[in-house]
Design an enzyme around this catalytic site. Sequence first.
Site, mmCIF file in Angstrom:
data_model
loop_
_atom_site.group_PDB
_atom_site.id
_atom_site.type_symbol
_atom_site.label_atom_id
_atom_site.label_comp_id
_atom_site.label_asym_id
_atom_site.label_seq_id
_atom_site.Cartn_x
_atom_site.Cartn_y
_atom_site.Cartn_z
ATOM 1 N N SER A 20 0.825 -1.215 0.000
ATOM 2 C CA SER A 20 0.000 0.000 0.000
ATOM 3 C C SER A 20 0.859 1.265 0.000
ATOM 4 C CB SER A 20 -0.898 -0.005 1.237
ATOM 5 O OG SER A 20 -1.683 1.159 1.263
ATOM 6 N N LYS B 3 -3.368 2.190 -2.313
ATOM 7 C CA LYS B 3 -3.036 3.259 -1.374
ATOM 8 C C LYS B 3 -4.122 3.357 -0.290
ATOM 9 C CE LYS B 3 -1.143 7.183 0.099
ATOM 10 N NZ LYS B 3 0.101 7.042 0.876
ATOM 11 N N ALA C 66 6.925 10.934 4.911
ATOM 12 C CA ALA C 66 5.788 11.380 5.721
ATOM 13 C C ALA C 66 4.858 12.082 4.733
ATOM 14 C CB ALA C 66 6.222 12.321 6.832
ATOM 15 N N CYS D 142 -1.664 4.103 11.963
ATOM 16 C CA CYS D 142 -2.148 5.472 11.986
ATOM 17 C C CYS D 142 -2.239 5.958 13.437
ATOM 18 C CB CYS D 142 -3.519 5.508 11.332
ATOM 19 S SG CYS D 142 -3.925 7.102 10.676
ATOM 20 N N ILE E 61 6.030 -5.750 7.638
ATOM 21 C CA ILE E 61 5.905 -4.615 8.538
ATOM 22 C C ILE E 61 5.564 -3.337 7.770
ATOM 23 C CG2 ILE E 61 7.500 -5.546 10.213
ATOM 24 C CD1 ILE E 61 9.662 -3.662 9.220
ATOM 25 N N THR F 16 8.924 -0.080 -1.554
ATOM 26 C CA THR F 16 9.862 0.909 -2.067
ATOM 27 C C THR F 16 10.501 0.511 -3.392
ATOM 28 O OG1 THR F 16 10.288 1.660 0.186
ATOM 29 C CG2 THR F 16 11.962 2.180 -1.451
HETATM 30 C C1 LIG Z 1 6.063 6.751 0.295
HETATM 31 C C2 LIG Z 1 5.398 5.636 1.035
HETATM 32 C C3 LIG Z 1 4.033 5.682 1.275
HETATM 33 C C4 LIG Z 1 3.395 4.655 1.976
HETATM 34 N N1 LIG Z 1 2.052 4.694 2.180
HETATM 35 C C5 LIG Z 1 1.428 3.684 2.847
HETATM 36 C C6 LIG Z 1 0.031 3.665 3.009
HETATM 37 O O1 LIG Z 1 -0.685 4.535 2.546
HETATM 38 N N2 LIG Z 1 -0.525 2.639 3.705
HETATM 39 C C7 LIG Z 1 0.229 1.611 4.212
HETATM 40 O O2 LIG Z 1 -0.322 0.688 4.821
HETATM 41 N N3 LIG Z 1 1.573 1.596 4.055
HETATM 42 C C8 LIG Z 1 2.175 2.598 3.375
HETATM 43 N N4 LIG Z 1 3.545 2.555 3.204
HETATM 44 C C9 LIG Z 1 4.320 1.446 3.772
HETATM 45 C C10 LIG Z 1 4.587 0.351 2.748
HETATM 46 O O3 LIG Z 1 3.399 -0.219 2.309
HETATM 47 C C11 LIG Z 1 5.478 -0.748 3.363
HETATM 48 O O4 LIG Z 1 4.818 -1.345 4.448
HETATM 49 C C12 LIG Z 1 6.806 -0.226 3.847
HETATM 50 O O5 LIG Z 1 7.298 0.762 2.983
HETATM 51 C C13 LIG Z 1 7.866 -1.314 3.981
HETATM 52 O O6 LIG Z 1 8.087 -1.994 2.784
HETATM 53 P P1 LIG Z 1 9.261 -1.598 1.731
HETATM 54 O O7 LIG Z 1 10.520 -1.539 2.502
HETATM 55 O O8 LIG Z 1 9.225 -2.673 0.698
HETATM 56 O O9 LIG Z 1 8.873 -0.266 1.175
HETATM 57 C C14 LIG Z 1 4.170 3.572 2.463
HETATM 58 C C15 LIG Z 1 5.538 3.529 2.220
HETATM 59 C C16 LIG Z 1 6.174 4.531 1.497
HETATM 60 C C17 LIG Z 1 7.638 4.433 1.258
#
Ligand SMILES: Cc1cc2nc3c(=O)[nH]c(=O)nc-3n(C[C@H](O)[C@H](O)[C@H](O)COP(=O)(O)O)c2cc1C
Lengths: 310, 310, 276, 276
Positions: free
Chosen positions: B24, B48, B73, B132, B193, B268
């Site tokens: 997401s 999202k 953020a 949240c 996570i 990411t």
């Molecule tokens: C820019 C950005 C926006 C994110 N927005 C959300 C979100 O809206 N809802 C959510 O559950 N996680 C959100 N995440 C978290 C990711 O879904 C994920 O859990 C977290 O980034 C770890 O995984 P990764 O290291 O593969 O990115 C966001 C992460 C990033 C980097």
Amino acid sequence: MTVAVDTEVNLGGITLRNPVLTASGTFGYGSEFAPFFALDRIGGIVAKSLTLEPRSGNLPPRIAETPAGMLNAIGLENVGVDAFLAEKLPLLPEGLPVLASVFETDIDRYAEVCKRLSGAPKLAGLEINASCPHVKSGGIEFGQRVELLARLVRETRRASSLPLFIKLSPNVTDIREMARACEAEGADGISLINTLQALDVDLATRRPALRNGLGGLSGPAIRPVALRMVWQASQAVKIPVCGIGGIMTGEDAVKFLVCGATAVQVGTANYLNPMAAVEVADGIERYAAAHGFARVSELVGTLRPYASSR
Amino acid sequence: MTVAVDTEVNLGGITLRNPVLTASGTFGYGSEFAPFFALDRIGGIVAKSLTLEPRSGNLPPRIAETPAGMLNAIGLENVGVDAFLAEKLPLLPEGLPVLASVFETDIDRYAEVCKRLSGAPKLAGLEINASCPHVKSGGIEFGQRVELLARLVRETRRASSLPLFIKLSPNVTDIREMARACEAEGADGISLINTLQALDVDLATRRPALRNGLGGLSGPAIRPVALRMVWQASQAVKIPVCGIGGIMTGEDAVKFLVCGATAVQVGTANYLNPMAAVEVADGIERYAAAHGFARVSELVGTLRPYASSR
Amino acid sequence: MSASPSPPAIRVDAEVRANQEEGAENRRLRLGVPGWPGSAPGQFAMLSPGSRGAAERYDPLLPRPMAVYRTVPEAGGAELEILYKLSGRGTRLLADARPGATVRVVGPLGVGFPLPQLGQRALLVGGGTGIASLYELAAAAQARGPVVVLLGARSAADLMGRADFVALGVDLRVATEDGSEGTPGRVTELLETALAAPDAGGEIVYACGPTPMMRRAAEIAARRECRCLVSLENRMACGFGVCLGCAVPRTEGGFALVCRDGPVLDAGSVRWEEAS
Amino acid sequence: MSASPSPPAIRVDAEVRANQEEGAENRRLRLGVPGWPGSAPGQFAMLSPGSRGAAERYDPLLPRPMAVYRTVPEAGGAELEILYKLSGRGTRLLADARPGATVRVVGPLGVGFPLPQLGQRALLVGGGTGIASLYELAAAAQARGPVVVLLGARSAADLMGRADFVALGVDLRVATEDGSEGTPGRVTELLETALAAPDAGGEIVYACGPTPMMRRAAEIAARRECRCLVSLENRMACGFGVCLGCAVPRTEGGFALVCRDGPVLDAGSVRWEEAS
Ligand SMILES: Cc1cc2nc3c(=O)[nH]c(=O)nc-3n(C[C@H](O)[C@H](O)[C@H](O)COP(=O)(O)O)c2cc1C
Ligand SMILES: Cc1cc2nc3c(=O)[nH]c(=O)nc-3n(C[C@H](O)[C@H](O)[C@H](O)COP(=O)(O)OP(=O)(O)OC[C@H]3O[C@@H](n4cnc5c(N)ncnc54)[C@H](O)[C@@H]3O)c2cc1C
Ligand SMILES: Cc1cc2nc3c(=O)[nH]c(=O)nc-3n(C[C@H](O)[C@H](O)[C@H](O)COP(=O)(O)OP(=O)(O)OC[C@H]3O[C@@H](n4cnc5c(N)ncnc54)[C@H](O)[C@@H]3O)c2cc1C
Ligand SMILES: Cc1cc2nc3c(=O)[nH]c(=O)nc-3n(C[C@H](O)[C@H](O)[C@H](O)COP(=O)(O)O)c2cc1C
Ligand code: FES
Ligand code: FES
């Protein structure tokens, strides 16, 4: 505009010629670095954590590399408190602040190690490593339960009149609560962070990368988490905070000072670069000079949150 | 020896053609990736996170780079649940499992979003983002207090009969306790996570790198922490775990499966490489074939701790 | 008068053909990009400086947005030229790439510049690395009316792409802060002068460079009631509208995404006070 | 009969002079190392493949231990030769370093090989990258008595440093698993044959290579009551005794540190069952 910079800081009653200490477990007992630089060029040393008796550690593999970080599970390996006092401490130069680090599996033993260390002529202070699993609580770390942590601080405080620093575990929901407990029980300062609990897998064998299974993550990868916790803790308590986590350069260290740390500790960087601690100290001084700070201590806590921060 | 591999997995009642979902907030509403690959080459999409009303997010800067990671953020920016159903969901291909992600500031609103989503024809399931901040608890995340989390799961469970996944916050002392609460309240699975709470400093201005001050750390840097939590959680509960955190390649994903994840989410990595999710899916299949696994699902939970592990 | 249509983006490994020094900290990168579908003036690409080499590396992690300075179509793709300046780690590592090395490219991305109306005079204002966004616009605008290009830099050595603009045959005016070339001072002063000329009126102004420069250019243009378009250089993680990292606040409320709604935006639509 | 005295370690930025392919995945790196104080046979250095280039990068993070293959003293330092094999990310990135690039070196480190007694026959058993630890030992042992070098590899192309040993003039015997050079089979079988010869007895055996090979060599030597020294290739973070990452369990209990107490250890002191 470059100015002459006063690098001295006062860390919970200990005067350091500059704010750079070396982190426990990453600098041996200090003398290993003597070939690389004169030890009195840094602020001080936190020695490898000590237990009551000498202990040998985990079977290999004990370390693994991860993206911008490393995992370790050394175990409790150390020479023991008595051998430290008899054999290791005397090798260090006069006038260099040395903190002994203590970890144990129950509170009485923690206190006993502190007692034995308190007689030593050369020690500047004690750092209590609270990231050790509490055997009676089924593996939970002392630093993960606020009541347990409070008791640990109380008993080690009682056991020694040396400046007492508590090194906190970052594997907690709220670091502020832990910092406050240390302050309330009379600690002179807190050090953070220790390693993040982590795991990696060897895909050739589908075994954990470390024999121990779980390990501690350190290095640049964890720096943003460490900065967050240092900032939160320094807002929550009045006692000084020593910042640790992924510091590789003077700039990295300045970030910790800006977030409220009075001093910093260099850890993993010592492995990749035995000159790291000196280079960090020089880099802090350069930053202060370039930005017009006459005293490094004036950098502490200068983070300016945005006005409209949520 | 290479064998033909069955990549299908069952994630809490949802059949996925392969175990790779997109995380997401890192895959938009899906259609943004259509120029890069046919979306049905991956297992599914987590969209999202949605709130009841459309919301705009934080002022810039919203992102920053860190060693092997990034901070963000964004704030709650999203089109709102109704616009998602009316405008975004219809753009996605038939037959592609889509999970809607939900976050809100109080439990009633969470439940209301779930209710509205439950009528939608195309949705395969819901993911509750528990990272949240709970406004009434002074900023603590829903996923950081076990009672609060349990209530959130209970109410969202009641609001929808779609498969329900809870996305946990990693900023806790004990992830097992949180996972067990989700299981007890009837969740169909957990995702973990989310990002690690973190901070970075811009040394030119001595401001936080993000306007919001604190941000979430993602990317390869956090992978070892994510693997640890996935392993711990999958040992603690019987419901399936979806592994997330720093997955860049098929091998990274296999590590999560080996640690007990039934499926994974790529986050990411989508930013640096819009083909990442497909490449991860292909890489998992290649690993399974090379290691003689006829089904990808047979890799799940195959971690073999060392006999003498402490 | 809308932007030229944008071909769909691709992701491809490009081959470094040249990576040359051009003045103090400026570099010109030439990439062979298989399958490059062409791009409109003002579009950009994401370049990964980090993963290049014998093994993937994740520090630095994110790709960098770079304007498509110039493209030369060729069989099966195009040669892409990028002008960049050594500023941080990303660009310094990009400068390490030698001919034969691989750089990951995602592009073309974003919405480029709307072209001037037929016969309309175009004023292009470029400062620092922003100059790189203007070359293809200058070339395209020339086909529609008179083009004045105003370039600014700290000193002559910092100035990007000067000779190329000269070769285009546009009306080129330069300002340097140290006076080492052209008019001493800021490029926005050249704009002020140009718009104060007796024959001025009805121009379209394009600006790309540091935020204060663009903001100033927008003010000058607004005072003369000229339309002003700016091309923003925000931090980006993805470049194609999914991370929401590049948001810029809009006067009308909410945010535009620089990578998807821009990088070219109407100067009046940007809430400059909070734009960085 | 103790190891040669070890000069104190230095940390220095070395200049890559050459980095050549030698057979399939083998490479030879030549480094100009200012201030290199010399080293004893069997010592090693830590090389940082990661930080090289225009800016510091922390992925990969850790330096890699590499045997000092050969040194040539020169004014103000020495030229260091390293033989290595492309195995993982670290070595592949090292192979990227072109002449002129910088590699951080910490060394010399560890305790090297004790030399043979005067007149004692030395049997050197090398497999894979372990061969790189033996060249300087072979050269030094030659001055004290007869030297037999037994080298093993999967195939002829994988064999490291063969020509250098030939040039030394030692009694060289080769085994390859695919039989593409020398005796088909394992290098430990060559050792078995050598120690079974009628004139055998009183030899000193040195082994460096994969753990199973060293363990097997140790068994063969023990059966013949020959002293056997092994040089271990454990994972390391620091290389100078402070991380405790390279520990190897000892028969007498506790651990030796491969970087500080070794890399050369008495084969009998290692608890092989748990050594990796
Ligand atoms: C820019 C950005 C926006 C994110 N927005 C959300 C979100 O809206 N809802 C959510 O559950 N996680 C959100 N995440 C978290 C990711 O879904 C994920 O859990 C977290 O980034 C770890 O995984 P990764 O290291 O593969 O990115 C966001 C992460 C990033 C980097
Ligand atoms: C659409 C677009 C087109 C661009 N075109 C070009 C071009 O053609 N040529 C060119 O040279 N550059 C261009 N840029 C800027 C470029 O992408 C880099 O951000 C910039 O050069 C920083 O260099 P770096 O990656 O070396 O910096 P970094 O490695 O990120 O480090 C340098 C320092 O700059 C800071 N920083 C990085 N990016 C930004 C930012 N955007 N705003 C504020 N601070 C920042 C970092 O925090 C860091 O402290 C463009 C940007 C955009 C959005
Ligand atoms: C004293 C000493 C001297 C050495 N001398 C040489 C030499 O002269 N030439 C040479 O080529 N090599 C030598 N090595 C080995 C070398 O240091 C590297 O560890 C090895 O080549 C792995 O390569 P890499 O860094 O590319 O692997 P990595 O980038 O680490 O990745 C390759 C894979 O190998 C695994 N791995 C890495 N190191 C080890 C290890 N030590 N044991 C088990 N698995 C591991 C990793 O987990 C990874 O999966 C020596 C080692 C020691 C301790
Ligand atoms: C191999 C290794 C051993 C460590 N041993 C100890 C120890 O004995 N006591 C302790 O308090 N911390 C120990 N630490 C933690 C460090 O002191 C430090 O808190 C942590 O590594 C984070 O800092 P860094 O990222 O700079 O390394 C150890 C860390 C490593 C990597
Ligand atoms: S850069 Fe990711 S949305 Fe614009
Ligand atoms: S490698 Fe660090 S102690 Fe041996």
